[in-house]
Write a protein that holds these residues in place. Structure first.
Motif, PDB file in Angstrom:
ATOM      1  N   UNK A 186      15.322   5.461  81.123  1.00  0.00           N
ATOM      2  CA  UNK A 186      14.043   4.595  81.378  1.00  0.00           C
ATOM      3  C   UNK A 186      14.617   3.183  81.257  1.00  0.00           C
ATOM      4  N   UNK A 187      14.016   2.331  82.488  1.00  0.00           N
ATOM      5  CA  UNK A 187      14.420   0.901  82.526  1.00  0.00           C
ATOM      6  C   UNK A 187      13.880  -0.007  81.440  1.00  0.00           C
ATOM      7  N   UNK A 188      12.388   0.491  81.192  1.00  0.00           N
ATOM      8  CA  UNK A 188      11.451  -0.378  80.364  1.00  0.00           C
ATOM      9  C   UNK A 188      11.156   0.272  79.071  1.00  0.00           C
ATOM     10  N   UNK A 189      12.257   0.914  78.327  1.00  0.00           N
ATOM     11  CA  UNK A 189      11.913   1.629  77.028  1.00  0.00           C
ATOM     12  C   UNK A 189      11.143   0.498  76.230  1.00  0.00           C
ATOM     13  N   UNK A 190      10.257   0.841  75.326  1.00  0.00           N
ATOM     14  CA  UNK A 190       9.531   0.143  74.411  1.00  0.00           C
ATOM     15  C   UNK A 190      10.019   0.329  72.948  1.00  0.00           C
ATOM     16  N   UNK A 191       9.606  -0.786  72.059  1.00  0.00           N
ATOM     17  CA  UNK A 191      10.154  -0.842  70.940  1.00  0.00           C
ATOM     18  C   UNK A 191       9.400   0.486  70.219  1.00  0.00           C
ATOM     19  N   UNK A 192      10.331   1.123  69.349  1.00  0.00           N
ATOM     20  CA  UNK A 192       9.783   2.418  68.933  1.00  0.00           C
ATOM     21  C   UNK A 192       9.995   3.685  69.364  1.00  0.00           C
ATOM     22  N   UNK A 193      10.468   3.459  70.812  1.00  0.00           N
ATOM     23  CA  UNK A 193      10.679   4.747  71.506  1.00  0.00           C
ATOM     24  C   UNK A 193       9.364   5.470  72.197  1.00  0.00           C
ATOM     25  N   UNK A 194       9.601   6.368  72.670  1.00  0.00           N
ATOM     26  CA  UNK A 194       8.772   6.920  73.578  1.00  0.00           C
ATOM     27  C   UNK A 194       7.826   7.874  72.516  1.00  0.00           C
ATOM     28  N   UNK A 195       8.231   8.506  71.403  1.00  0.00           N
ATOM     29  CA  UNK A 195       6.989   8.892  70.449  1.00  0.00           C
ATOM     30  C   UNK A 195       6.181   8.082  69.847  1.00  0.00           C
ATOM     31  N   UNK A 196       6.417   6.865  69.772  1.00  0.00           N
ATOM     32  CA  UNK A 196       5.613   5.812  69.279  1.00  0.00           C
ATOM     33  C   UNK A 196       4.490   5.450  70.348  1.00  0.00           C
ATOM     34  N   UNK A 197       4.798   5.620  71.609  1.00  0.00           N
ATOM     35  CA  UNK A 197       3.785   5.329  72.532  1.00  0.00           C
ATOM     36  C   UNK A 197       2.728   6.410  72.723  1.00  0.00           C
TER      37      UNK A 197
END
Length: 240
Positions: free
Chosen positions: A186-197
């Motif tokens: 992923x180019x735009x990973x979010x804080x906390x990772x995929x699971x947090x999303x």
């Protein structure tokens, strides 16, 4: 049925298991194989088809079957190998992969390959299609079939998936299951990772080693009443 589609499946010539998958994949020798994209999905696909999905070559059109949607459609060698091992297509068709007159294209085609539910192409469409499929089954009064969709972590950069994740969580689509192959693309990973999303959107979530078959099975079968379920399968980084 089109001219180069695979006819309705017959019984496989012998029983194939997980140990046979590398040899089956080696039969596919065309260009544009996207090898890492294919091998990243191999274990997750095998456990799903071998132990979880209620679908078989004999019931590819059964209204009560589970549905599997491959959104991460580039590099489908592992998918074709698993379908061949499970009897959905003849093993001898694998060697034609990617050739001009082969039904086994660089993206699976639902009109050509038995057991394929959607044609893939541009990334980001599979999860919204899965949401629509769950809603369609519900509208027809079919509460039993489960819908599974396999996406890549990089696909989650697409805006269509943001909307699908939010909608499915808010509406409690508990027949929906998303399998995310996380190979750190992923180019735009979010804080906390995929699971947090997914968790923030109201989903049930499990994160597992994408090569551990028992962990995958436990995550796939975890109860999640009233909520859609996401399994994040972590594998080696794409460029490792």
């Amino acid at each position: 049925m089109t001219a180069n589609s695979i006819p309705p499946p017959a019984a496989p010539d012998r029983a194939y298991g997980y140990a046979d998958l590398p040899a089956l994949m080696s039969l596919m020798t065309g260009d544009e194989k996207h090898g890492p994209a294919a091998t990243s999905t191999l274990d997750a696909l095998w456990v799903l088809y071998d132990r979880v999905l209620r679908v078989s070559p004999a019931r590819v059109d059964d209204p009560g079957r589970d549905r599997f949607l491959l959104s991460k459609g580039h590099g489908p060698m592992a998918y074709y190998a698993v379908l061949a091992a499970r009897g959905f297509l003849p093993v001898d068709r694998l060697s034609g992969f990617g050739s001009y007159d082969s039904p086994l294209g660089h993206h699976p085609d639902r009109t050509l390959v038995p057991g394929v539910e959607i044609g893939s192409g541009s990334l980001g469409h599979g999860l919204p299609l899965a949401v629509g499929m769950v809603l369609g089954l519900r509208a027809r009064g079919q509460a039993d079939p489960r819908v599974w969709v396999l996406v890549g972590d990089a696909e989650l950069d697409e805006g269509s998936n943001h909307e699908a994740i939010a909608f499915a969580g808010a509406t409690g689509l508990d027949r929906l299951h998303t399998l995310v192959i996380d190979n750190s693309s992923a180019s735009h990973a979010l804080p906390g990772g995929i699971a947090a999303r997914f968790t923030a959107a109201g989903w049930s979530v499990a994160t597992v080693d994408g090569r551990d078959h028992e962990a995958l099975y436990a995550a796939y079968t975890r109860p999640h009443p009233g909520r859609p379920h996401a399994v994040i399968a972590r594998v080696e980084p794409k460029n490792a």
